[in-house]
Design an enzyme around this catalytic site. Structure first.
Site, short mmCIF file in Angstrom:
data_model
loop_
_atom_site.label_atom_id
_atom_site.label_comp_id
_atom_site.label_asym_id
_atom_site.label_seq_id
_atom_site.Cartn_x
_atom_site.Cartn_y
_atom_site.Cartn_z
CB THR A 61 0.34 2.46 4.72
OG1 THR A 61 1.65 2.02 5.02
CG2 THR A 61 0.34 3.32 3.49
CE1 TYR A 99 -3.50 -2.59 0.40
CE2 TYR A 99 -4.22 -1.39 2.35
CZ TYR A 99 -4.43 -2.38 1.41
OH TYR A 99 -5.57 -3.14 1.48
CB CYS A 151 -2.16 -1.39 7.60
SG CYS A 151 -1.34 -0.73 6.16
CB CYS A 184 5.87 -0.72 8.15
SG CYS A 184 5.21 -1.94 6.99
N1 DGL Z 1 1.96 -3.20 6.88
C1 DGL Z 1 1.69 -1.94 6.37
C2 DGL Z 1 2.03 -0.80 7.29
O1 DGL Z 1 2.00 -0.97 8.47
C3 DGL Z 1 1.72 -1.65 4.94
C4 DGL Z 1 2.90 -1.85 4.16
C5 DGL Z 1 2.61 -1.66 2.72
O2 DGL Z 1 1.71 -2.34 2.22
O3 DGL Z 1 3.28 -0.85 2.08
O4 DGL Z 1 2.30 0.28 6.85
#
Ligand code: DGL
Length: 262
Positions: free
Chosen positions: A75, A42, A73, A183
């Protein structure tokens, strides 16, 4: 008291690090986890796309009757949680990089944040940094490429080690003594990070704080289960279910992993 499930979603397998903390703190709760691996990462997508994917994931979890949703997540939280809270009638728990505890405890006053482009460029990240890190130098490092490698299940590869090292070295040279993992995929990098970082660097993530917040919101809304049996856990992925099953293999609790093209 409420036996419906806690819904958890992420762009992929990373949010299982959050599920693990929730399951440990709330072992009687039933959970359903959604890994949108087909659309990972994402972090490189525009904000509107991240919002649209977050809406799709939320609606899937609500169609399964979830009582609360954890956006596991960073993001998706930074780009979508305000919209989700305004438009759906269940409590949402989000996750943000743990800048505050790092800023309070850092001796060098230099804190590194490893996160996606989508998180680092969001206004929520900037307001949190501004509010909680006065007098602290925040070094922002985009983890470009890391999520893809973790999604492929290559947690021990030399390629991953070298990429991660190339992100750590500049921050170490500038005196970082706290590394914030911004992340939910990155806790799976801790074994590699421990090999390359000196002992004076503390690594922190937000998993336990999210689990505590989930518990307290369930309590406040009278949504805790009244079951006295261990919860059951369903995992769905639209990617490779073998990778998800393998990252969950150390989990001792009853769980099922299925492919679903959502
Ligand atoms: N696991 C995700 C986060 O905490 C997203 C990572 C991604 O899909 O770029 O940001």
């Amino acid at each position: 008291m409420d036996d419906r499930r806690i819904g958890i979603f992420d762009s992929g397998i990373g949010g299982t690090s959050i599920w693990g903390e929730i399951q440990e703190l709330l072992p009687l709760e039933n959970c359903i986890y959604l890994a949108d691996s087909k659309n990972a990462p994402y972090g490189e997508k525009p904000g509107e796309k991240i919002l649209a994917l977050s809406i799709k994931n939320t609606e899937f979890l609500l169609s399964k009757g979830c009582k609360l949703i954890v956006v596991a997540c960073n993001t998706a939280t930074t780009n979508a949680i305000d919209y989700l809270r305004e438009n759906y009638n269940v409590p949402f728990i989000g996750i943000e990089p743990a800048i505050k505890p790092a800023a309070i405890n850092s001796k060098s006053k230099i804190v590194g944040v490893l996160a996606t482009k989508g998180t680092l460029s969001s206004s929520l990240f900037h307001s949190t940094s501004k509010n909680h890190a006065a007098g602290i130098t925040i070094l922002e490092q985009r983890g470009t490429g890391l999520v893809e490698m973790i999604e492929n299940g290559h947690l021990e590869s030399e390629e991953l080690y070298l990429l991660l090292e190339s992100y750590m070295m500049p921050m170490l040279e500038k005196g970082m003594d706290y590394l914030v993992l911004g992340c939910t995929h990155y806790p799976y990098l801790i074994p590699l990070l421990k090999k390359m970082l000196p002992e004076n660097v503390t690594i922190i993530d937000s998993g336990q704080a999210v689990a505590r917040q989930t518990k307290s919101v369930l309590e406040q809304n009278n949504l805790l289960t009244n079951s006295n049996e261990l919860g059951t856990h369903q995992f769905f992925t639209n990617g490779d279910e073998r990778v998800l099953a393998s990252i969950l293999s150390p989990a001792k609790v009853k769980h099922s992993v299925s492919f679903k093209d959502f």
